[in-house]
Design a protein around this motif. Sequence first.
Motif, PDB file in Angstrom:
ATOM      1  N   SER A   1      36.509  26.674  64.131  1.00  0.00           N
ATOM      2  CA  SER A   1      35.668  27.492  65.101  1.00  0.00           C
ATOM      3  C   SER A   1      36.581  28.138  66.278  1.00  0.00           C
ATOM      4  CB  SER A   1      34.786  26.384  65.742  1.00  0.00           C
ATOM      5  OG  SER A   1      35.361  25.343  66.513  1.00  0.00           O
TER       6      SER A   1
ATOM      7  N   VAL B   1      27.903  34.882  61.667  1.00  0.00           N
ATOM      8  CA  VAL B   1      29.177  34.312  61.417  1.00  0.00           C
ATOM      9  C   VAL B   1      30.075  34.580  62.616  1.00  0.00           C
ATOM     10  CG1 VAL B   1      31.262  34.380  59.896  1.00  0.00           C
ATOM     11  CG2 VAL B   1      29.060  34.466  58.994  1.00  0.00           C
ATOM     12  N   PRO B   2      30.395  33.885  63.562  1.00  0.00           N
ATOM     13  CA  PRO B   2      31.120  33.959  64.613  1.00  0.00           C
ATOM     14  C   PRO B   2      32.789  34.330  63.992  1.00  0.00           C
ATOM     15  CG  PRO B   2      30.817  31.753  64.477  1.00  0.00           C
ATOM     16  CD  PRO B   2      30.074  32.427  63.457  1.00  0.00           C
ATOM     17  N   ALA B   3      33.415  35.363  64.865  1.00  0.00           N
ATOM     18  CA  ALA B   3      34.581  35.800  64.385  1.00  0.00           C
ATOM     19  C   ALA B   3      35.628  35.951  65.334  1.00  0.00           C
ATOM     20  CB  ALA B   3      34.676  37.008  63.399  1.00  0.00           C
TER      21      ALA B   3
ATOM     22  N   PRO C   1      30.784  38.846  53.768  1.00  0.00           N
ATOM     23  CA  PRO C   1      31.783  37.455  54.332  1.00  0.00           C
ATOM     24  C   PRO C   1      32.478  37.003  53.405  1.00  0.00           C
ATOM     25  CG  PRO C   1      29.543  37.266  55.250  1.00  0.00           C
ATOM     26  CD  PRO C   1      29.309  38.273  54.097  1.00  0.00           C
TER      27      PRO C   1
ATOM     28  N   TYR D   1      34.175  30.719  56.559  1.00  0.00           N
ATOM     29  CA  TYR D   1      32.912  31.088  55.783  1.00  0.00           C
ATOM     30  C   TYR D   1      33.121  30.371  54.479  1.00  0.00           C
ATOM     31  CZ  TYR D   1      29.259  33.740  53.363  1.00  0.00           C
ATOM     32  OH  TYR D   1      28.079  33.876  52.792  1.00  0.00           O
TER      33      TYR D   1
ATOM     34  N   TYR E   1      37.523  34.292  60.487  1.00  0.00           N
ATOM     35  CA  TYR E   1      36.392  33.613  60.638  1.00  0.00           C
ATOM     36  C   TYR E   1      36.221  32.587  59.482  1.00  0.00           C
ATOM     37  CZ  TYR E   1      35.265  36.622  56.773  1.00  0.00           C
ATOM     38  OH  TYR E   1      35.472  37.473  55.496  1.00  0.00           O
TER      39      TYR E   1
ATOM     40  N   SER F   1      38.083  38.940  66.431  1.00  0.00           N
ATOM     41  CA  SER F   1      38.414  40.325  66.046  1.00  0.00           C
ATOM     42  C   SER F   1      39.716  40.651  66.785  1.00  0.00           C
ATOM     43  CB  SER F   1      37.179  41.090  66.285  1.00  0.00           C
ATOM     44  OG  SER F   1      36.984  41.551  67.640  1.00  0.00           O
TER      45      SER F   1
ATOM     46  N   ILE G   1      31.118  38.386  66.374  1.00  0.00           N
ATOM     47  CA  ILE G   1      30.598  38.111  65.495  1.00  0.00           C
ATOM     48  C   ILE G   1      31.065  39.129  64.165  1.00  0.00           C
ATOM     49  CG2 ILE G   1      28.434  37.144  66.391  1.00  0.00           C
ATOM     50  CD1 ILE G   1      27.034  39.782  65.624  1.00  0.00           C
ATOM     51  N   LEU G   2      30.957  38.626  63.162  1.00  0.00           N
ATOM     52  CA  LEU G   2      31.283  39.594  61.909  1.00  0.00           C
ATOM     53  C   LEU G   2      30.188  40.601  61.780  1.00  0.00           C
ATOM     54  CD1 LEU G   2      33.625  39.330  59.866  1.00  0.00           C
ATOM     55  CD2 LEU G   2      32.225  38.137  58.530  1.00  0.00           C
TER      56      LEU G   2
ATOM     57  N   TYR H   1      39.064  40.690  61.208  1.00  0.00           N
ATOM     58  CA  TYR H   1      38.238  39.561  61.506  1.00  0.00           C
ATOM     59  C   TYR H   1      38.888  38.366  60.956  1.00  0.00           C
ATOM     60  CZ  TYR H   1      35.281  43.266  62.714  1.00  0.00           C
ATOM     61  OH  TYR H   1      34.574  44.390  63.270  1.00  0.00           O
TER      62      TYR H   1
END
Length: 162
Positions: A132, A79-81, A119, A100, A98, A83, A72-73, A96
């Motif tokens: 995603s 917010v999934p990310a 974000p 957004y 992602y 890394s 996640i961020l 990151y």
Amino acid sequence: MQRKHSMIDLFFTLTLFCVFAVSALIVVVIGANVYRSTVAGMSENYSTRTAVAYVTEKVRENDRAGSVQLGILPCDSSVPALSLTRYGEPQSICTYIYFYDGALRELATTDAYAVNLDPSTGQVVAELENASFEQLENELFRFTAVGENGPEELIFALHSSV
């Protein structure tokens, strides 16, 4: 008789010129429509292809043991990310990637500053409808980018050992 002949010649020449002009105009209009549809198709596919190519390149660039992770961020736990960490001296830098606010974004920072960022400050990579990341297996991931023409998928495996 000569005058009537020259009127017919003039009328024939004028008619032939008009047919040629109309034909040329039709060819130009058809060509413009083909060009317009080609440009529209390329524009619709540009964002999703750019996003997939970008993620591919970033993963290849950072494919080292423990460097690529799904999470996640840090500044927004909703917010999934993906890394990508570069370990170095004196500090490590984490990038990151992602989705957004209608765009695939990239945010590079050190761990000390990651929690204080918004974000929306991430650099926009591509405008998308959705994107995603998903971890399929231990070192196998799926990235899905949804644009105007539908989804594009990228399945990638990490070559580095954990």
